[in-house]
Design a protein around this motif. Sequence first.
Motif, PDB file in Angstrom:
ATOM      1  N   GLU A   1     -30.722  36.551  45.360  1.00  0.00           N
ATOM      2  CA  GLU A   1     -31.427  36.687  44.164  1.00  0.00           C
ATOM      3  C   GLU A   1     -31.666  35.530  43.306  1.00  0.00           C
ATOM      4  O   GLU A   1     -32.503  35.606  42.197  1.00  0.00           O
ATOM      5  CB  GLU A   1     -30.655  37.666  43.109  1.00  0.00           C
ATOM      6  CG  GLU A   1     -30.612  38.987  43.845  1.00  0.00           C
ATOM      7  CD  GLU A   1     -31.825  39.816  43.908  1.00  0.00           C
ATOM      8  OE1 GLU A   1     -32.861  39.508  43.228  1.00  0.00           O
ATOM      9  OE2 GLU A   1     -32.063  40.980  44.738  1.00  0.00           O
ATOM     10  N   GLY A   2     -31.293  34.295  43.728  1.00  0.00           N
ATOM     11  CA  GLY A   2     -31.832  33.135  43.188  1.00  0.00           C
ATOM     12  C   GLY A   2     -30.785  32.577  42.046  1.00  0.00           C
ATOM     13  O   GLY A   2     -31.184  31.795  41.125  1.00  0.00           O
ATOM     14  N   LEU A   3     -29.533  33.275  42.076  1.00  0.00           N
ATOM     15  CA  LEU A   3     -28.509  32.488  41.194  1.00  0.00           C
ATOM     16  C   LEU A   3     -27.599  31.654  41.840  1.00  0.00           C
ATOM     17  O   LEU A   3     -27.635  31.695  43.056  1.00  0.00           O
ATOM     18  CB  LEU A   3     -27.566  33.702  40.790  1.00  0.00           C
ATOM     19  CG  LEU A   3     -28.760  34.717  39.746  1.00  0.00           C
ATOM     20  CD1 LEU A   3     -28.631  36.066  40.275  1.00  0.00           C
ATOM     21  CD2 LEU A   3     -28.387  34.405  38.396  1.00  0.00           C
ATOM     22  N   MET A   4     -27.086  30.654  41.317  1.00  0.00           N
ATOM     23  CA  MET A   4     -26.111  29.775  41.583  1.00  0.00           C
ATOM     24  C   MET A   4     -24.876  30.097  41.389  1.00  0.00           C
ATOM     25  O   MET A   4     -24.462  30.152  40.426  1.00  0.00           O
ATOM     26  CB  MET A   4     -26.587  28.128  41.233  1.00  0.00           C
ATOM     27  CG  MET A   4     -25.966  27.112  41.882  1.00  0.00           C
ATOM     28  SD  MET A   4     -26.369  25.728  40.992  1.00  0.00           S
ATOM     29  CE  MET A   4     -25.670  25.436  39.734  1.00  0.00           C
ATOM     30  N   LEU A   5     -24.044  30.199  42.474  1.00  0.00           N
ATOM     31  CA  LEU A   5     -22.489  30.388  42.428  1.00  0.00           C
ATOM     32  C   LEU A   5     -21.683  28.990  42.205  1.00  0.00           C
ATOM     33  O   LEU A   5     -22.115  27.906  42.925  1.00  0.00           O
ATOM     34  CB  LEU A   5     -21.885  30.913  43.826  1.00  0.00           C
ATOM     35  CG  LEU A   5     -22.524  32.271  44.092  1.00  0.00           C
ATOM     36  CD1 LEU A   5     -22.063  32.591  45.483  1.00  0.00           C
ATOM     37  CD2 LEU A   5     -22.286  33.317  42.884  1.00  0.00           C
ATOM     38  N   VAL A   6     -21.077  28.967  40.979  1.00  0.00           N
ATOM     39  CA  VAL A   6     -20.437  27.707  40.863  1.00  0.00           C
ATOM     40  C   VAL A   6     -19.130  27.723  41.639  1.00  0.00           C
ATOM     41  O   VAL A   6     -18.532  28.615  42.135  1.00  0.00           O
ATOM     42  CB  VAL A   6     -19.937  27.638  39.239  1.00  0.00           C
ATOM     43  CG1 VAL A   6     -21.187  27.507  38.475  1.00  0.00           C
ATOM     44  CG2 VAL A   6     -18.979  28.653  38.938  1.00  0.00           C
ATOM     45  N   ASP A   7     -18.445  26.480  41.827  1.00  0.00           N
ATOM     46  CA  ASP A   7     -17.253  26.145  42.605  1.00  0.00           C
ATOM     47  C   ASP A   7     -16.050  26.588  41.787  1.00  0.00           C
ATOM     48  O   ASP A   7     -16.088  26.230  40.432  1.00  0.00           O
ATOM     49  CB  ASP A   7     -17.248  24.618  42.975  1.00  0.00           C
ATOM     50  CG  ASP A   7     -16.013  24.136  43.761  1.00  0.00           C
ATOM     51  OD1 ASP A   7     -15.417  25.178  44.315  1.00  0.00           O
ATOM     52  OD2 ASP A   7     -15.661  23.149  43.986  1.00  0.00           O
ATOM     53  N   LEU A   8     -15.185  27.270  42.322  1.00  0.00           N
ATOM     54  CA  LEU A   8     -13.934  27.998  41.505  1.00  0.00           C
ATOM     55  C   LEU A   8     -12.870  26.671  41.871  1.00  0.00           C
ATOM     56  O   LEU A   8     -11.849  27.329  41.150  1.00  0.00           O
ATOM     57  CB  LEU A   8     -13.389  29.143  42.167  1.00  0.00           C
ATOM     58  CG  LEU A   8     -14.783  30.408  41.921  1.00  0.00           C
ATOM     59  CD1 LEU A   8     -14.178  31.664  42.659  1.00  0.00           C
ATOM     60  CD2 LEU A   8     -15.178  30.460  40.476  1.00  0.00           C
ATOM     61  N   ALA A   9     -13.109  25.735  42.555  1.00  0.00           N
ATOM     62  CA  ALA A   9     -11.898  24.808  42.511  1.00  0.00           C
ATOM     63  C   ALA A   9     -11.220  24.448  41.285  1.00  0.00           C
ATOM     64  O   ALA A   9     -10.032  24.273  41.313  1.00  0.00           O
ATOM     65  CB  ALA A   9     -12.353  23.597  43.215  1.00  0.00           C
ATOM     66  N   PRO A  10     -11.780  24.401  40.225  1.00  0.00           N
ATOM     67  CA  PRO A  10     -11.064  23.867  39.174  1.00  0.00           C
ATOM     68  C   PRO A  10     -10.299  24.767  38.454  1.00  0.00           C
ATOM     69  O   PRO A  10      -9.395  24.476  37.709  1.00  0.00           O
ATOM     70  CB  PRO A  10     -12.103  23.392  38.041  1.00  0.00           C
ATOM     71  CG  PRO A  10     -13.355  23.147  38.834  1.00  0.00           C
ATOM     72  CD  PRO A  10     -13.249  23.998  40.106  1.00  0.00           C
ATOM     73  N   ILE A  11     -10.377  26.173  38.827  1.00  0.00           N
ATOM     74  CA  ILE A  11      -9.463  27.219  38.386  1.00  0.00           C
ATOM     75  C   ILE A  11      -8.828  27.800  39.253  1.00  0.00           C
ATOM     76  O   ILE A  11      -8.078  28.877  39.029  1.00  0.00           O
ATOM     77  CB  ILE A  11     -10.118  28.124  37.576  1.00  0.00           C
ATOM     78  CG1 ILE A  11     -11.444  28.924  38.216  1.00  0.00           C
ATOM     79  CG2 ILE A  11     -10.892  27.566  36.227  1.00  0.00           C
ATOM     80  CD1 ILE A  11     -11.957  30.215  37.826  1.00  0.00           C
TER      81      ILE A  11
END
Length: 166
Positions: free
Chosen positions: A69-79
């Motif tokens: 749908e054109g959204l960007m998933l952020v990397d969860l590594a910091p949490i």
Amino acid sequence: MREFIAALTCIAMTSVASAEGLRPGAKVAFLGLGFVDMSTEGAYNGVRADETERLALVERLVSKRFVDEGLMLVDLAPIENKLANIANPGQCYGCDIRFGQTLGADYAVAGSVHKISNLIVSMNLSVKDVRTGEILRAMAVDVRSNTDTSWRRGMTYILKNGVFRD
């Protein structure tokens, strides 16, 4: 129990009715889905490998749809370490918003799957605005049968009619 399910449906539909559209290109912190086994079978036999795989299947479905749908998933590594201690990111008393803020996301997405029995599985998913904490999109559905197909259909219904409806 029927009143509880009716109340959930009412809450979900109210939240969905007031939602705005999701901005293409926005950053999404998809924190995953919690699995709550309320069945007698789960109480006696514990975690089932097929349900663990099924949960991962549905999480991949959600992730893919957001990207499609054109959204960007952020990397969860910091949490990652903190998230590992959360049994159900769909019900963690605001951790979804806090994690989304930490990750610089626009939206926090989380949900859960509740296995009532091998006949009844309840699923929900919500999208919250990280800046305001407002629920932008949310829906819950009950599906019949505990199979890959029923779980996929349930989450597809939520994504189509609750999250990415026209």
